[in-house]
Design a protein around this motif. Structure first.
Motif, PDB file in Angstrom:
ATOM      1  N   GLU A   1      -4.547  -1.132   1.657  1.00 38.92           N
ATOM      2  CA  GLU A   1      -3.341  -0.316   1.886  1.00 38.92           C
ATOM      3  C   GLU A   1      -3.768   1.146   1.939  1.00 38.92           C
ATOM      4  O   GLU A   1      -4.369   1.666   1.006  1.00 38.92           O
ATOM      5  CB  GLU A   1      -2.319  -0.542   0.768  1.00 38.92           C
ATOM      6  CG  GLU A   1      -1.023   0.169   0.959  1.00 38.92           C
ATOM      7  CD  GLU A   1      -0.345  -0.168   2.285  1.00 38.92           C
ATOM      8  OE1 GLU A   1      -0.118   0.774   3.078  1.00 38.92           O
ATOM      9  OE2 GLU A   1      -0.039  -1.347   2.520  1.00 38.92           O
ATOM     10  N   SER A   2      -3.457   1.835   3.033  1.00 39.62           N
ATOM     11  CA  SER A   2      -3.947   3.198   3.273  1.00 39.62           C
ATOM     12  C   SER A   2      -3.247   4.270   2.445  1.00 39.62           C
ATOM     13  O   SER A   2      -3.744   5.380   2.314  1.00 39.62           O
ATOM     14  CB  SER A   2      -3.776   3.545   4.749  1.00 39.62           C
ATOM     15  OG  SER A   2      -2.392   3.706   5.044  1.00 39.62           O
ATOM     16  N   GLY A   3      -2.064   3.967   1.919  1.00 37.81           N
ATOM     17  CA  GLY A   3      -1.294   4.980   1.199  1.00 37.81           C
ATOM     18  C   GLY A   3      -0.415   5.808   2.139  1.00 37.81           C
ATOM     19  O   GLY A   3       0.247   6.747   1.703  1.00 37.81           O
ATOM     20  N   GLN A   4      -0.389   5.451   3.408  1.00 37.72           N
ATOM     21  CA  GLN A   4       0.397   6.175   4.408  1.00 37.72           C
ATOM     22  C   GLN A   4       1.733   5.494   4.735  1.00 37.72           C
ATOM     23  O   GLN A   4       2.634   6.121   5.265  1.00 37.72           O
ATOM     24  CB  GLN A   4      -0.405   6.311   5.715  1.00 37.72           C
ATOM     25  CG  GLN A   4      -1.748   6.995   5.538  1.00 37.72           C
ATOM     26  CD  GLN A   4      -1.589   8.431   5.095  1.00 37.72           C
ATOM     27  OE1 GLN A   4      -0.810   9.179   5.650  1.00 37.72           O
ATOM     28  NE2 GLN A   4      -2.327   8.815   4.067  1.00 37.72           N
ATOM     29  N   ARG A   5       1.848   4.223   4.408  1.00 35.42           N
ATOM     30  CA  ARG A   5       3.064   3.479   4.761  1.00 35.42           C
ATOM     31  C   ARG A   5       4.115   3.595   3.671  1.00 35.42           C
ATOM     32  O   ARG A   5       3.821   3.938   2.535  1.00 35.42           O
ATOM     33  CB  ARG A   5       2.735   2.003   4.997  1.00 35.42           C
ATOM     34  CG  ARG A   5       1.814   1.777   6.160  1.00 35.42           C
ATOM     35  CD  ARG A   5       1.528   0.309   6.477  1.00 35.42           C
ATOM     36  NE  ARG A   5       1.427  -0.547   5.316  1.00 35.42           N
ATOM     37  CZ  ARG A   5       2.129  -1.681   5.155  1.00 35.42           C
ATOM     38  NH1 ARG A   5       2.977  -2.082   6.068  1.00 35.42           N
ATOM     39  NH2 ARG A   5       1.963  -2.416   4.077  1.00 35.42           N
ATOM     40  N   LYS A   6       5.341   3.259   4.029  1.00 34.95           N
ATOM     41  CA  LYS A   6       6.455   3.271   3.074  1.00 34.95           C
ATOM     42  C   LYS A   6       7.032   1.868   2.972  1.00 34.95           C
ATOM     43  O   LYS A   6       7.010   1.101   3.928  1.00 34.95           O
ATOM     44  CB  LYS A   6       7.520   4.260   3.521  1.00 34.95           C
ATOM     45  CG  LYS A   6       6.982   5.692   3.575  1.00 34.95           C
ATOM     46  CD  LYS A   6       8.090   6.689   3.677  1.00 34.95           C
ATOM     47  CE  LYS A   6       7.573   8.092   3.823  1.00 34.95           C
ATOM     48  NZ  LYS A   6       6.929   8.655   2.692  1.00 34.95           N
TER      49      LYS A   6
ATOM     50  N   LYS B   1      10.423  -0.776   2.057  1.00 38.97           N
ATOM     51  CA  LYS B   1      11.764  -0.862   2.640  1.00 38.97           C
ATOM     52  C   LYS B   1      12.725   0.163   2.057  1.00 38.97           C
ATOM     53  O   LYS B   1      13.726   0.502   2.681  1.00 38.97           O
ATOM     54  CB  LYS B   1      12.316  -2.277   2.495  1.00 38.97           C
ATOM     55  CG  LYS B   1      12.515  -2.705   1.070  1.00 38.97           C
ATOM     56  CD  LYS B   1      13.050  -4.099   0.954  1.00 38.97           C
ATOM     57  CE  LYS B   1      13.159  -4.416  -0.524  1.00 38.97           C
ATOM     58  NZ  LYS B   1      14.019  -5.468  -0.837  1.00 38.97           N
ATOM     59  N   ASP B   2      12.403   0.691   0.853  1.00 41.24           N
ATOM     60  CA  ASP B   2      13.262   1.700   0.221  1.00 41.24           C
ATOM     61  C   ASP B   2      12.801   3.124   0.520  1.00 41.24           C
ATOM     62  O   ASP B   2      13.367   4.082  -0.009  1.00 41.24           O
ATOM     63  CB  ASP B   2      13.290   1.485  -1.300  1.00 41.24           C
ATOM     64  CG  ASP B   2      13.883   0.133  -1.675  1.00 41.24           C
ATOM     65  OD1 ASP B   2      14.842  -0.295  -0.994  1.00 41.24           O
ATOM     66  OD2 ASP B   2      13.380  -0.482  -2.627  1.00 41.24           O
ATOM     67  N   GLY B   3      11.765   3.263   1.347  1.00 43.14           N
ATOM     68  CA  GLY B   3      11.283   4.589   1.716  1.00 43.14           C
ATOM     69  C   GLY B   3      10.266   5.176   0.760  1.00 43.14           C
ATOM     70  O   GLY B   3       9.865   6.323   0.908  1.00 43.14           O
ATOM     71  N   ASN B   4       9.842   4.401  -0.222  1.00 39.22           N
ATOM     72  CA  ASN B   4       8.834   4.878  -1.174  1.00 39.22           C
ATOM     73  C   ASN B   4       7.432   4.655  -0.609  1.00 39.22           C
ATOM     74  O   ASN B   4       7.171   3.620   0.010  1.00 39.22           O
ATOM     75  CB  ASN B   4       8.954   4.139  -2.511  1.00 39.22           C
ATOM     76  CG  ASN B   4      10.312   4.342  -3.138  1.00 39.22           C
ATOM     77  OD1 ASN B   4      10.810   5.462  -3.208  1.00 39.22           O
ATOM     78  ND2 ASN B   4      10.931   3.250  -3.575  1.00 39.22           N
ATOM     79  N   THR B   5       6.558   5.606  -0.837  1.00 39.96           N
ATOM     80  CA  THR B   5       5.185   5.465  -0.368  1.00 39.96           C
ATOM     81  C   THR B   5       4.500   4.327  -1.120  1.00 39.96           C
ATOM     82  O   THR B   5       4.567   4.250  -2.344  1.00 39.96           O
ATOM     83  CB  THR B   5       4.401   6.771  -0.596  1.00 39.96           C
ATOM     84  OG1 THR B   5       5.051   7.818   0.122  1.00 39.96           O
ATOM     85  CG2 THR B   5       2.967   6.654  -0.106  1.00 39.96           C
ATOM     86  N   ILE B   6       3.863   3.451  -0.358  1.00 38.25           N
ATOM     87  CA  ILE B   6       3.091   2.355  -0.949  1.00 38.25           C
ATOM     88  C   ILE B   6       1.760   2.961  -1.385  1.00 38.25           C
ATOM     89  O   ILE B   6       1.062   3.578  -0.579  1.00 38.25           O
ATOM     90  CB  ILE B   6       2.869   1.220   0.067  1.00 38.25           C
ATOM     91  CG1 ILE B   6       4.213   0.658   0.530  1.00 38.25           C
ATOM     92  CG2 ILE B   6       1.983   0.124  -0.535  1.00 38.25           C
ATOM     93  CD1 ILE B   6       4.119  -0.306   1.698  1.00 38.25           C
ATOM     94  N   PRO B   7       1.389   2.833  -2.658  1.00 35.71           N
ATOM     95  CA  PRO B   7       0.156   3.451  -3.145  1.00 35.71           C
ATOM     96  C   PRO B   7      -1.091   2.954  -2.400  1.00 35.71           C
ATOM     97  O   PRO B   7      -1.167   1.788  -2.009  1.00 35.71           O
ATOM     98  CB  PRO B   7       0.074   3.034  -4.616  1.00 35.71           C
ATOM     99  CG  PRO B   7       1.424   2.531  -4.965  1.00 35.71           C
ATOM    100  CD  PRO B   7       2.079   2.078  -3.696  1.00 35.71           C
ATOM    101  N   ARG B   8      -2.035   3.863  -2.225  1.00 33.77           N
ATOM    102  CA  ARG B   8      -3.296   3.501  -1.590  1.00 33.77           C
ATOM    103  C   ARG B   8      -4.007   2.479  -2.456  1.00 33.77           C
ATOM    104  O   ARG B   8      -4.049   2.589  -3.681  1.00 33.77           O
ATOM    105  CB  ARG B   8      -4.174   4.749  -1.444  1.00 33.77           C
ATOM    106  CG  ARG B   8      -5.449   4.467  -0.663  1.00 33.77           C
ATOM    107  CD  ARG B   8      -6.252   5.722  -0.525  1.00 33.77           C
ATOM    108  NE  ARG B   8      -7.362   5.652  -1.462  1.00 33.77           N
ATOM    109  CZ  ARG B   8      -8.515   6.252  -1.272  1.00 33.77           C
ATOM    110  NH1 ARG B   8      -8.711   7.019  -0.229  1.00 33.77           N
ATOM    111  NH2 ARG B   8      -9.472   6.133  -2.163  1.00 33.77           N
ATOM    112  N   LYS B   9      -4.556   1.450  -1.812  1.00 36.41           N
ATOM    113  CA  LYS B   9      -5.334   0.418  -2.495  1.00 36.41           C
ATOM    114  C   LYS B   9      -6.382  -0.075  -1.512  1.00 36.41           C
ATOM    115  O   LYS B   9      -6.094  -0.907  -0.655  1.00 36.41           O
ATOM    116  CB  LYS B   9      -4.451  -0.728  -2.971  1.00 36.41           C
ATOM    117  CG  LYS B   9      -5.226  -1.798  -3.729  1.00 36.41           C
ATOM    118  CD  LYS B   9      -4.283  -2.767  -4.404  1.00 36.41           C
ATOM    119  CE  LYS B   9      -4.984  -3.964  -4.993  1.00 36.41           C
ATOM    120  NZ  LYS B   9      -6.120  -3.692  -5.836  1.00 36.41           N
ATOM    121  N   ILE B  10      -7.553   0.517  -1.615  1.00 37.87           N
ATOM    122  CA  ILE B  10      -8.642   0.103  -0.737  1.00 37.87           C
ATOM    123  C   ILE B  10      -9.896  -0.159  -1.567  1.00 37.87           C
ATOM    124  O   ILE B  10     -10.032   0.309  -2.683  1.00 37.87           O
ATOM    125  CB  ILE B  10      -8.968   1.166   0.348  1.00 37.87           C
ATOM    126  CG1 ILE B  10      -9.546   2.432  -0.286  1.00 37.87           C
ATOM    127  CG2 ILE B  10      -7.756   1.479   1.190  1.00 37.87           C
ATOM    128  CD1 ILE B  10     -10.167   3.390   0.711  1.00 37.87           C
TER     129      ILE B  10
END
Length: 109
Positions: free
Chosen positions: A32-37, A39-48
């Protein structure tokens, strides 16, 4: 929650002294790049997977730092010269501090 990443490694089981062997690794990881949101508009934390290292009998063979632009399921292929029997230890480090280790023996004749 997803399952723990499972490394796949291809290393010869036997080699001749001084032979250069090819090591191939792939680890299944969603990255997960940390750039996506969400469904509630919250940033998905980076996990690489942010670091990969390989050592042979405790000596470094190859290592690299990994940036967010890496694809899911990172694949590495590299060579190593083996002069003696021993163990390759491969280590992947995740952003959350998780460490995934895989070890493979090689017999040198």
């Amino acid at each position: 929650m997803s399952a723990a990443p499972k490394p796949r490694v291809k290393i010869p089981k036997k080699a001749k002294a001084g032979e250069i062997v090819v090591l191939k690794t792939l680890i299944s990881h969603e990255m997960e790049s940390g750039q996506r949101k969400d469904k509630d508009g919250n940033t998905i934390p980076r996990k690489i997977i942010n670091k990969f290292a390989c050592e042979f009998n405790g000596q470094p063979v190859f290592s690299c730092d990994i940036d967010p632009a890496i694809s899911a399921n990172p694949y590495f292929e590299f060579s190593a010269k083996v002069n003696e029997s021993g163990t390759f230890k491969l280590t992947w480090t995740d952003d959350d501090g998780s460490v995934y280790i895989d070890e493979h023996q090689i017999e040198v004749a």
